[in-house]
Write a protein that holds these residues in place. Sequence first.
Motif, PDB file in Angstrom:
ATOM      1  N   TRP A  26     -34.840   7.864 -33.360  1.00 55.60           N
ATOM      2  CA  TRP A  26     -34.782   6.664 -33.455  1.00 55.60           C
ATOM      3  C   TRP A  26     -33.910   6.499 -34.547  1.00 55.60           C
ATOM      4  N   ILE A  27     -33.745   7.032 -35.774  1.00 57.23           N
ATOM      5  CA  ILE A  27     -32.822   6.599 -36.655  1.00 57.23           C
ATOM      6  C   ILE A  27     -31.363   7.061 -36.256  1.00 57.23           C
ATOM      7  N   ASN A  28     -31.234   8.082 -35.615  1.00 55.88           N
ATOM      8  CA  ASN A  28     -30.152   8.542 -35.069  1.00 55.88           C
ATOM      9  C   ASN A  28     -29.323   7.655 -33.852  1.00 55.88           C
ATOM     10  N   ILE A  29     -30.386   6.994 -32.867  1.00 55.52           N
ATOM     11  CA  ILE A  29     -29.979   6.042 -32.200  1.00 55.52           C
ATOM     12  C   ILE A  29     -29.251   4.949 -32.669  1.00 55.52           C
ATOM     13  N   ILE A  30     -29.930   4.413 -33.844  1.00 54.45           N
ATOM     14  CA  ILE A  30     -29.615   3.310 -34.450  1.00 54.45           C
ATOM     15  C   ILE A  30     -28.194   3.425 -35.348  1.00 54.45           C
ATOM     16  N   LEU A  31     -27.947   4.755 -35.729  1.00 55.68           N
ATOM     17  CA  LEU A  31     -26.974   5.286 -36.450  1.00 55.68           C
ATOM     18  C   LEU A  31     -25.752   5.257 -35.497  1.00 55.68           C
ATOM     19  N   THR A  32     -26.088   5.865 -34.400  1.00 62.18           N
ATOM     20  CA  THR A  32     -24.970   5.975 -33.400  1.00 62.18           C
ATOM     21  C   THR A  32     -24.564   4.803 -32.737  1.00 62.18           C
ATOM     22  N   LEU A  33     -25.550   3.714 -32.552  1.00 64.92           N
ATOM     23  CA  LEU A  33     -24.961   2.448 -31.973  1.00 64.92           C
ATOM     24  C   LEU A  33     -24.381   1.549 -33.004  1.00 64.92           C
ATOM     25  N   LEU A  34     -24.612   1.443 -34.193  1.00 63.98           N
ATOM     26  CA  LEU A  34     -23.933   0.823 -35.371  1.00 63.98           C
ATOM     27  C   LEU A  34     -22.432   1.527 -35.805  1.00 63.98           C
ATOM     28  N   PHE A  35     -22.459   2.692 -35.898  1.00 59.94           N
ATOM     29  CA  PHE A  35     -21.146   3.543 -36.327  1.00 59.94           C
ATOM     30  C   PHE A  35     -21.450   4.795 -35.808  1.00 59.94           C
ATOM     31  N   PHE A  36     -20.497   5.375 -35.028  1.00 58.08           N
ATOM     32  CA  PHE A  36     -20.711   6.691 -34.371  1.00 58.08           C
ATOM     33  C   PHE A  36     -20.617   7.882 -35.320  1.00 58.08           C
ATOM     34  N   ILE A  37     -19.881   7.801 -36.279  1.00 55.11           N
ATOM     35  CA  ILE A  37     -19.740   8.939 -37.395  1.00 55.11           C
ATOM     36  C   ILE A  37     -20.641   9.146 -37.995  1.00 55.11           C
ATOM     37  N   PRO A  38     -21.597   8.267 -38.532  1.00 60.24           N
ATOM     38  CA  PRO A  38     -22.796   8.519 -39.316  1.00 60.24           C
ATOM     39  C   PRO A  38     -23.867   9.085 -38.256  1.00 60.24           C
ATOM     40  N   GLY A  39     -23.985   8.645 -36.986  1.00 61.78           N
ATOM     41  CA  GLY A  39     -24.658   9.386 -35.981  1.00 61.78           C
ATOM     42  C   GLY A  39     -24.423  10.789 -35.859  1.00 61.78           C
ATOM     43  N   VAL A  40     -22.988  11.172 -35.793  1.00 64.58           N
ATOM     44  CA  VAL A  40     -22.800  12.535 -35.636  1.00 64.58           C
ATOM     45  C   VAL A  40     -23.301  13.452 -36.838  1.00 64.58           C
ATOM     46  N   ILE A  41     -22.960  12.729 -38.137  1.00 65.12           N
ATOM     47  CA  ILE A  41     -23.435  13.469 -39.358  1.00 65.12           C
ATOM     48  C   ILE A  41     -24.760  13.819 -39.223  1.00 65.12           C
ATOM     49  N   HIS A  42     -25.629  12.507 -38.902  1.00 66.26           N
ATOM     50  CA  HIS A  42     -27.125  12.931 -39.028  1.00 66.26           C
ATOM     51  C   HIS A  42     -27.471  13.724 -38.170  1.00 66.26           C
ATOM     52  N   ALA A  43     -26.952  13.781 -36.906  1.00 67.50           N
ATOM     53  CA  ALA A  43     -27.460  14.818 -35.838  1.00 67.50           C
ATOM     54  C   ALA A  43     -27.072  16.295 -36.327  1.00 67.50           C
ATOM     55  N   LEU A  44     -25.948  16.207 -37.107  1.00 72.62           N
ATOM     56  CA  LEU A  44     -25.588  17.905 -37.341  1.00 72.62           C
ATOM     57  C   LEU A  44     -26.617  18.119 -38.292  1.00 72.62           C
ATOM     58  N   LEU A  45     -27.180  17.325 -39.374  1.00 80.05           N
ATOM     59  CA  LEU A  45     -27.877  17.511 -40.278  1.00 80.05           C
ATOM     60  C   LEU A  45     -29.254  17.980 -39.813  1.00 80.05           C
TER      61      LEU A  45
END
Length: 51
Positions: A26-45
Motif C-alpha cells: 500500500w505504501i508503494n501504491i501511494i508512492l507510485t501514484l504520487l510520483f513514479f520514481i519514489p515508487g520505483v526506489i521503494h520497490a527496489l528496496l
Amino acid sequence: MVEVILAILLPPLAVFLHDGLGTSFWINIILTLLFFIPGVIHALLVVTDTI
C-alpha cells in the motif's frame, strides 16, 4: 532478477509478488501514484530486502 525488472517497470506488482498485500504494497501504491520514481526506489528496496 525478474522482480528487479518488474520493480523498475511496475513497482506495485513487484512488491505484491515479493510481500503480498501488506503495508509495503500500500505504501508503494501511494508512492507510485504520487510520483513514479519514489515508487520505483521503494520497490527496489523491498525486492532486494534492504528494508
